[in-house]
Design a protein around this motif. Structure first.
Motif, PDB file in Angstrom:
ATOM      1  N   LEU A  72       0.826  -1.208   0.000  1.00  0.00           N
ATOM      2  CA  LEU A  72       0.000   0.000   0.000  1.00  0.00           C
ATOM      3  C   LEU A  72       0.862   1.260   0.000  1.00  0.00           C
ATOM      4  CD1 LEU A  72      -2.829  -1.087   2.477  1.00  0.00           C
ATOM      5  CD2 LEU A  72      -3.011  -0.836  -0.018  1.00  0.00           C
ATOM      6  N   ILE A  73       1.931   1.236   0.756  1.00  0.00           N
ATOM      7  CA  ILE A  73       2.823   2.402   0.801  1.00  0.00           C
ATOM      8  C   ILE A  73       3.523   2.596  -0.551  1.00  0.00           C
ATOM      9  CG2 ILE A  73       5.008   3.214   1.793  1.00  0.00           C
ATOM     10  CD1 ILE A  73       3.924   2.313   4.529  1.00  0.00           C
ATOM     11  N   ASP A  74       4.059   1.494  -1.088  1.00  0.00           N
ATOM     12  CA  ASP A  74       4.752   1.602  -2.380  1.00  0.00           C
ATOM     13  C   ASP A  74       3.826   2.129  -3.474  1.00  0.00           C
ATOM     14  OD1 ASP A  74       6.919   0.498  -1.143  1.00  0.00           O
ATOM     15  OD2 ASP A  74       7.175  -1.149  -2.568  1.00  0.00           O
ATOM     16  N   THR A  75       2.574   1.706  -3.410  1.00  0.00           N
ATOM     17  CA  THR A  75       1.660   1.996  -4.517  1.00  0.00           C
ATOM     18  C   THR A  75       0.925   3.318  -4.347  1.00  0.00           C
ATOM     19  OG1 THR A  75       1.324  -0.400  -4.632  1.00  0.00           O
ATOM     20  CG2 THR A  75      -0.182   0.963  -5.935  1.00  0.00           C
ATOM     21  N   TYR A  76       0.560   3.640  -3.109  1.00  0.00           N
ATOM     22  CA  TYR A  76      -0.335   4.789  -2.903  1.00  0.00           C
ATOM     23  C   TYR A  76       0.259   5.922  -2.067  1.00  0.00           C
ATOM     24  CZ  TYR A  76      -3.730   1.598  -4.896  1.00  0.00           C
ATOM     25  OH  TYR A  76      -4.373   0.748  -5.749  1.00  0.00           O
ATOM     26  N   ASP A  77       1.367   5.671  -1.383  1.00  0.00           N
ATOM     27  CA  ASP A  77       1.950   6.725  -0.536  1.00  0.00           C
ATOM     28  C   ASP A  77       3.156   7.324  -1.253  1.00  0.00           C
ATOM     29  OD1 ASP A  77       2.604   8.349   1.664  1.00  0.00           O
ATOM     30  OD2 ASP A  77       3.911   6.786   2.493  1.00  0.00           O
ATOM     31  N   THR A  78       2.877   7.902  -2.400  1.00  0.00           N
ATOM     32  CA  THR A  78       3.973   8.362  -3.258  1.00  0.00           C
ATOM     33  C   THR A  78       4.749   9.529  -2.636  1.00  0.00           C
ATOM     34  OG1 THR A  78       2.269   9.579  -4.420  1.00  0.00           O
ATOM     35  CG2 THR A  78       3.033   7.540  -5.440  1.00  0.00           C
ATOM     36  N   GLU A  79       4.173  10.186  -1.645  1.00  0.00           N
ATOM     37  CA  GLU A  79       4.885  11.306  -1.005  1.00  0.00           C
ATOM     38  C   GLU A  79       5.658  10.884   0.247  1.00  0.00           C
ATOM     39  OE1 GLU A  79       2.048  14.425  -0.332  1.00  0.00           O
ATOM     40  OE2 GLU A  79       1.416  14.447  -2.433  1.00  0.00           O
ATOM     41  N   HIS A  80       5.753   9.573   0.484  1.00  0.00           N
ATOM     42  CA  HIS A  80       6.487   9.052   1.650  1.00  0.00           C
ATOM     43  C   HIS A  80       5.993   9.643   2.967  1.00  0.00           C
ATOM     44  CE1 HIS A  80       9.121   7.095  -1.157  1.00  0.00           C
ATOM     45  NE2 HIS A  80       9.532   8.235  -1.665  1.00  0.00           N
ATOM     46  N   LYS A  81       4.685   9.717   3.084  1.00  0.00           N
ATOM     47  CA  LYS A  81       4.098  10.230   4.324  1.00  0.00           C
ATOM     48  C   LYS A  81       4.131   9.173   5.422  1.00  0.00           C
ATOM     49  CE  LYS A  81      -0.266  12.406   5.763  1.00  0.00           C
ATOM     50  NZ  LYS A  81      -1.666  12.621   5.367  1.00  0.00           N
ATOM     51  N   PHE A  82       4.053   7.905   5.031  1.00  0.00           N
ATOM     52  CA  PHE A  82       3.891   6.841   6.021  1.00  0.00           C
ATOM     53  C   PHE A  82       5.104   5.929   6.170  1.00  0.00           C
ATOM     54  CE2 PHE A  82      -0.532   7.895   4.792  1.00  0.00           C
ATOM     55  CZ  PHE A  82      -0.968   8.310   6.045  1.00  0.00           C
ATOM     56  N   ALA A  83       6.174   6.203   5.440  1.00  0.00           N
ATOM     57  CA  ALA A  83       7.414   5.430   5.602  1.00  0.00           C
ATOM     58  C   ALA A  83       8.564   6.227   5.009  1.00  0.00           C
ATOM     59  CB  ALA A  83       7.310   4.083   4.884  1.00  0.00           C
ATOM     60  N   PRO A  84       9.760   6.082   5.573  1.00  0.00           N
ATOM     61  CA  PRO A  84      10.915   6.748   4.969  1.00  0.00           C
ATOM     62  C   PRO A  84      11.155   6.194   3.571  1.00  0.00           C
ATOM     63  CG  PRO A  84      11.465   5.786   7.112  1.00  0.00           C
ATOM     64  CD  PRO A  84      10.120   5.255   6.726  1.00  0.00           C
ATOM     65  N   ALA A  85      11.762   6.987   2.715  1.00  0.00           N
ATOM     66  CA  ALA A  85      12.131   6.493   1.386  1.00  0.00           C
ATOM     67  C   ALA A  85      13.080   5.309   1.527  1.00  0.00           C
ATOM     68  CB  ALA A  85      12.792   7.616   0.585  1.00  0.00           C
ATOM     69  N   ARG A  86      12.957   4.387   0.599  1.00  0.00           N
ATOM     70  CA  ARG A  86      13.731   3.152   0.643  1.00  0.00           C
ATOM     71  C   ARG A  86      15.236   3.406   0.656  1.00  0.00           C
ATOM     72  NH1 ARG A  86      12.750  -2.712   0.326  1.00  0.00           N
ATOM     73  NH2 ARG A  86      14.347  -3.632  -0.976  1.00  0.00           N
ATOM     74  N   ASP A  87      15.675   4.504   0.068  1.00  0.00           N
ATOM     75  CA  ASP A  87      17.111   4.811   0.066  1.00  0.00           C
ATOM     76  C   ASP A  87      17.500   5.617   1.312  1.00  0.00           C
ATOM     77  OD1 ASP A  87      15.871   7.171  -0.456  1.00  0.00           O
ATOM     78  OD2 ASP A  87      16.844   7.571  -2.367  1.00  0.00           O
ATOM     79  N   GLY A  88      16.673   5.542   2.344  1.00  0.00           N
ATOM     80  CA  GLY A  88      16.873   6.381   3.513  1.00  0.00           C
ATOM     81  C   GLY A  88      17.914   5.888   4.495  1.00  0.00           C
ATOM     82  N   GLY A  89      18.644   4.854   4.153  1.00  0.00           N
ATOM     83  CA  GLY A  89      19.703   4.395   5.039  1.00  0.00           C
ATOM     84  C   GLY A  89      19.154   3.996   6.396  1.00  0.00           C
ATOM     85  N   ALA A  90      19.806   4.492   7.460  1.00  0.00           N
ATOM     86  CA  ALA A  90      19.478   4.071   8.827  1.00  0.00           C
ATOM     87  C   ALA A  90      18.004   4.307   9.154  1.00  0.00           C
ATOM     88  CB  ALA A  90      20.372   4.810   9.815  1.00  0.00           C
ATOM     89  N   GLU A  91      17.463   5.406   8.668  1.00  0.00           N
ATOM     90  CA  GLU A  91      16.065   5.719   8.972  1.00  0.00           C
ATOM     91  C   GLU A  91      15.133   4.651   8.368  1.00  0.00           C
ATOM     92  OE1 GLU A  91      12.957   9.497   8.487  1.00  0.00           O
ATOM     93  OE2 GLU A  91      14.797   9.443   7.298  1.00  0.00           O
ATOM     94  N   TYR A  92      15.452   4.270   7.144  1.00  0.00           N
ATOM     95  CA  TYR A  92      14.627   3.247   6.496  1.00  0.00           C
ATOM     96  C   TYR A  92      14.725   1.912   7.229  1.00  0.00           C
ATOM     97  CZ  TYR A  92      12.604  -0.042   3.348  1.00  0.00           C
ATOM     98  OH  TYR A  92      11.815  -1.042   2.851  1.00  0.00           O
ATOM     99  N   PHE A  93      15.918   1.509   7.621  1.00  0.00           N
ATOM    100  CA  PHE A  93      16.052   0.201   8.260  1.00  0.00           C
ATOM    101  C   PHE A  93      15.521   0.200   9.691  1.00  0.00           C
ATOM    102  CE2 PHE A  93      18.723  -0.309   4.549  1.00  0.00           C
ATOM    103  CZ  PHE A  93      18.143  -1.466   4.046  1.00  0.00           C
ATOM    104  N   HIS A  94      15.521   1.357  10.326  1.00  0.00           N
ATOM    105  CA  HIS A  94      14.854   1.485  11.625  1.00  0.00           C
ATOM    106  C   HIS A  94      13.352   1.214  11.451  1.00  0.00           C
ATOM    107  CE1 HIS A  94      14.164   2.990  15.678  1.00  0.00           C
ATOM    108  NE2 HIS A  94      13.262   3.817  15.216  1.00  0.00           N
ATOM    109  N   TYR A  95      12.773   1.834  10.436  1.00  0.00           N
ATOM    110  CA  TYR A  95      11.359   1.580  10.105  1.00  0.00           C
ATOM    111  C   TYR A  95      11.134   0.102   9.803  1.00  0.00           C
ATOM    112  CZ  TYR A  95       7.530   1.023   6.719  1.00  0.00           C
ATOM    113  OH  TYR A  95       6.427   0.561   6.035  1.00  0.00           O
TER     114      TYR A  95
END
Lengths: 204, 204
Positions: A72-95
């Motif tokens: 749902l996030i990949d498809t509909y949350d195009t503004e990254h409101k509900f998850a860090p961007a996949r290339d977000g490094g530590a922030e993404y892997f924390h999520y």
């Protein structure tokens, strides 16, 4: 349009609430538990595990809460409101750790609390495991929530879908007397307008 | 260099085997279970949950098998040998469901089998749940493996890390008499040269 297969009195309510958070159109298909409180056989026609939540969209049928949330996030949350961007490094892997954590680690002790809630005396090995693991996981979540409203910080994210289900389950099982942050977190999530709309549409 | 925190006699062996599959350099830190067969307190200094596997790399400490697998693939599997590309549509989400499935869905009934294996009589509610769920999940995996060697097809993938741990756990618990595909899958995974190297380096 997304089809949401929603079993009442299950973790599905948090996924339907997430669809409301995303503001997407979806068609609800509602199911009730059978006389032994299990999912009805109709759900096996949707997915062989016969569980909920399951969604259908763009020709795919997707099960597993973490996979549905990601879809749902990949498809509909195009503004990254509900998850860090996949290339977000530590922030993404924390999520990502929190996304996997709820069902992968906290789920088993929560299920054991649920299954044995009416057994008396409690089975010894299970109880021995359950008490320690419950304290470990609720303590972990309590510490993580210190000074913040949601599991990643002060904003609601996809990681709160499954973490919220676990926290709210612990609240229903009356396990949160010593975990005020988790208790407030569960209330905060179920108090969100999106959750209330989902509850109103599904009956829980 | 990646630091791999490996608790012997745990799901960590499948992650160390995955590091061998990836062919990356890593430093092993080995831990033994304590006298009550639990992880030792030293692991709590690595991550508050005190479990294994946990890796450290590029300044991050990452727990949760699915998150570690994703991190390793994103960072070191640049040729998409072990997972479909993220923009892979249905193929990617098929992978993602299996990645979440093992720990998120199959984990609880497998844990219940493990915890109650020596209880006699078995606790009634737990046993009622465990028998049905074990048959459901082993049947699901059995069907998925029909005519293929690994959970996504004929190639080993990141989804086999956790699915392999569950299948092999079921084999150790002698639950696979009626599930020949799962039984062969467990043997196929532990027979891979990467797994054998990991076993040799860690003692299991």
């Amino acid at each position: 349009m997304i089809i949401m297969h929603h079993l009442r009195k299950s973790r599905a309510i948090f996924m339907t609430a997430f669809l409301e958070e995303l503001g997407v159109d979806y068609e609800l298909r509602l199911y009730d538990r059978n006389e032994v409180r299990r999912a009805p056989p109709e759900l096996r026609e949707v997915h062989p595990l016969g569980k909920s939540p399951v969604i259908e969209d763009q020709g795919m049928t997707i099960a597993e809460s973490g996979a549905i949330t990601t879809y749902l996030i990949d498809t509909y949350d195009t503004e990254h409101k509900f998850a860090p961007a996949r290339d977000g490094g530590a922030e993404y892997f924390h999520y990502l750790q929190w996304l996997h954590y709820a069902e992968g680690s906290m789920g088993s002790p929560m299920l054991l609390n649920l299954l044995t809630r009416r057994e008396d005396p409690k089975p010894p090995i299970v109880t021995g495991f359950t008490k320690g693991e419950t304290a470990l996981h609720l303590g972990y979540m309590e510490a993580a929530l210190e000074g913040q409203d949601y599991i990643l910080g002060n904003d609601f994210s996809g990681a709160d879908v499954s973490c919220g289900y676990m926290a709210n389950g612990a609240k229903q099982l009356k396990l949160l007397e010593n975990y005020p942050n988790v208790d407030a977190y569960a209330s905060r999530l179920t108090g969100r307008p999106a959750f209330q709309r989902a509850f109103g549409k599904t009956g829980g």
